[in-house]
Design an enzyme around this catalytic site. Structure first.
Site, PDB file in Angstrom:
ATOM      1  N   CYS A 363      37.304  41.758  38.857  1.00  0.00           N
ATOM      2  CA  CYS A 363      37.818  42.957  38.195  1.00  0.00           C
ATOM      3  C   CYS A 363      39.015  43.535  38.958  1.00  0.00           C
ATOM      4  CB  CYS A 363      36.709  44.009  38.103  1.00  0.00           C
ATOM      5  SG  CYS A 363      37.274  45.557  37.390  1.00  0.00           S
ATOM      6  N   CYS A 366      39.138  47.385  39.092  1.00  0.00           N
ATOM      7  CA  CYS A 366      38.255  48.034  40.067  1.00  0.00           C
ATOM      8  C   CYS A 366      38.745  47.797  41.495  1.00  0.00           C
ATOM      9  CB  CYS A 366      36.832  47.475  39.981  1.00  0.00           C
ATOM     10  SG  CYS A 366      36.274  47.080  38.350  1.00  0.00           S
ATOM     11  N   ASP A 367      39.046  46.567  41.828  1.00  0.00           N
ATOM     12  CA  ASP A 367      39.259  46.212  43.233  1.00  0.00           C
ATOM     13  C   ASP A 367      40.718  46.077  43.640  1.00  0.00           C
ATOM     14  OD1 ASP A 367      36.509  46.120  43.330  1.00  0.00           O
ATOM     15  OD2 ASP A 367      36.431  43.991  42.842  1.00  0.00           O
TER      16      ASP A 367
END
Ligand code: NAP
Length: 538
Positions: A363, A366-367
């Site tokens: 992701c 997200c990261d």
């Protein structure tokens, strides 16, 4: 005669208002000690403002116990007051401090604070109280405000209520950005109100009480609040399993048709869309963040369907009624819609599983921020890999795409943007191993045309190579699957089991948000018609 507020069209006498306030304060069961810490010889407008506001309250009621002390007083040391001016409210019982003065709109916050502290009761609603009660670790809250901001008092009152509800864990600093420009600069608080807890941003703008409490509990801004239910047995017409676009749309359509429906989601709502950086092809939105689109969909669905999130379905027993057992309750229902979506496909190479969350990520949204100025690979050649590579590049990540073929599968427009962004692509290349001790340090790459291999030093590997349908539940109850592993269904989204339907990515076909939403609506309409006139009884 002087007049005050215009209430319901009636002019209210200012004297009457003051009298009412006086009575309210005098009725409070507890005294409210207020301490102003200041520096002698530095009587600036903020210090004067604090003094004037508190004295005005003190003149109204003896319940306000005001003391002004200097910063070198032993109580300043005891309560760790270091800056000027600082107001402490009931410091023996609570940790609430004002850095600056409660002037202008903040006078309202001060009044509410005084009343709540005098009552010794947070006055939180039951839902909010339950959320705050779950907090079992310290939360140091900072709320940036300004005297001219009419929205700030709502957020400050949220903070005060949280402190009163859980004084052992929650502390609050109300920071006036004019008095404390240094802190406003440090936290980039260029708009108010802005709330932080444990140095993490938890809210921008005034939040509804439950949303503030959830953001405080989870230490990230929450945009949608879903009330929790303690019901252990629920009888209804339809249980939708999965809270992506298909499930959410089905919920809206089902309830609008007159069905009593519930939606159960094992994780967070939104499915893959919630993790998509930007969506540009959902009708009506030229460009919208995936999470924003999910919030809009969830808010819409909540107008109709009861939603249970973070509640995995453990078992489904077909029959009449069908029994759906989740981690928290049992549903007895007449139909089930499987909208379970799809899960990230894995590369299945050595090191992938061991280093997941330590440089291996599925992701980018997200990261990605963790890899700013670092070197990462994005594996895949489809729409997702290209969209996410662009997103990483925009975030300042040094990203290279690794694709096993000579050309991309992604749409032309995206491919073009990849070229424009000068993101390098390693063609005909596959990752054979991901290596590193405690985090990703390198990968072994093989050119599948020449057979040549090389070791490349990288900080991260993002994998975006498609999805596998989430059919575990379907398989468990005997729902037939296609050769590709999707749920087999007829043109009305009926499966081989009476009363069990499917929609969205788990049912195969084009994996597009608009398609999933369309399938959800069609399946819900079929379910309504079938429940009125069951096809299995025809
Ligand atoms: P996808 O379209 O299935 O593409 C997967 C990519 O990963 C392909 O390039 C594939 O290579 C590669 N791949 C698969 N298995 C691999 C392996 N073991 N090792 C190395 N590479 C592997 O998947 P997606 O990009 O995740 O998209 C999923 C669905 O969502 C698609 O239907 C897509 O259109 C849709 N989507 C749409 C948008 C949009 O409309 N803007 C955005 C995101 C996703 P090959 O090409 O060699 O098969």
């Amino acid at each position: 005669m002087a007049t005050g507020n215009n209430m319901d069209g009636m002019q209210m006498d200012e004297g009457a208002l003051v009298k009412q306030l006086q009575e309210t304060l005098n009725r409070l069961p507890n005294d409210i000690p207020v301490y102003l810490f200041s520096t002698p010889g530095k009587d600036d407008i903020f210090t004067q403002g604090c003094r004037q506001v508190v004295q005005a309250f003190q003149n109204l009621s003896s319940k306000i116990k005001f003391q002004e002390l200097t910063l070198d007083h032993e109580l300043a040391r005891k309560w760790k007051v270091e800056s000027h001016p600082t107001l402490l409210l009931a410091p023996e019982r609570y940790r609430i401090r004002w850095l600056g003065a409660p002037l202008g709109e903040e006078g309202r916050s001060f009044l509410e604070a005084v009343i709540l502290l005098g009552l010794g009761d947070s006055r939180l609603n039951e839902q909010s109280r339950q959320i705050v009660q779950k907090i079992d670790e310290p939360r140091n809250v900072k709320i940036f405000v300004s005297p001219t901001c009419p929205y700030c008092p709502q957020q400050v009152v949220n903070g005060i209520k949280a402190v009163i509800e859980k004084p052992e864990y929650i502390s609050l600093e109300i920071i006036d950005i004019q008095a404390r420009q240094d802190l406003a600069e440090k936290y980039s608080a260029h708009s108010v109100p802005q709330a932080y807890a444990n140095e993490k941003l938890i809210g921008q703008g005034a939040q509804q009480e439950e949303l503030f409490m959830s953001s405080l509990q989870l230490l990230e801004p929450q945009t949608v609040f879903i009330p929790e239910s303690t019901e252990e047995l629920i009888s209804n017409d339809l249980v939708i399993v999965g809270g992506g676009p298909a499930g959410l749309t089905a919920g809206i359509y089902a309830v609008r048709s007159g069905l009593k429906a519930a939606l159960v989601e094992k994780d967070a709502l939104g499915g893959q869309v919630a993790l998509t950086p930007v969506v540009e092809n959902y009708t009506g939105f030229t460009q919208v963040g995936g999470k924003t689109l999910v919030d809009i969909m969830v808010s819409h669905a909540l107008e109709y369907v009861q939603i249970f999130k973070s509640e995995p379905v453990l078992d489904i027993k077909p029959g009449d009624p069908i029994q759906v057992t989740t981690s928290r309750r049992v549903f007895e229902t007449r139909a089930v819609l499987l909208a379970t979506g799809a899960a990230h496909r894995k590369l299945n190479v050595p090191g992938e599983q061991r280093l997941a969350g330590r440089g291996v990520s599925y992701c980018a949204t997200c990261d990605g921020p963790l890899f700013k100025n670092k070197k990462v690979l994005m594996v895949g050649g489809g729409n997702s890999a290209v969209t996410e590579a662009l997103h990483l590049s925009h975030m300042g990540v040094d990203v290279t795409v690794v694709h096993r073929r000579q050309s991309l599968r992604a749409q032309d427009m995206l491919t073009q943007r990849l070229e424009e962004a000068a993101i390098p692509v390693l063609w005909n290349t596959e990752i054979k191993e991901i290596a590193g001790d405690s985090k990703v340090q390198s990968v072994v790459l093989v050119n599948n045309r020449t057979g040549k291999s090389q070791i490349l030093k990288v900080d991260g590997v993002f994998i975006s190579i498609g999805f596998t349908p989430a059919v575990e539940l379907a398989g468990k109850i005997g729902v037939e699957l296609t050769a590709e592993g999707y749920i087999k269904h007829d043109e009305h989204y009926r499966t081989n089991i009476d009363g069990i339907y499917c929609a969205g990515d788990v049912s195969g076909g084009y994996k597009q948000i608009v398609v999933a939403a369309g399938q959800g609506s069609a399946a819900a309409m079929t379910i309504f018609e079938d429940l009125v006139n069951p096809y299995w009884k025809k």
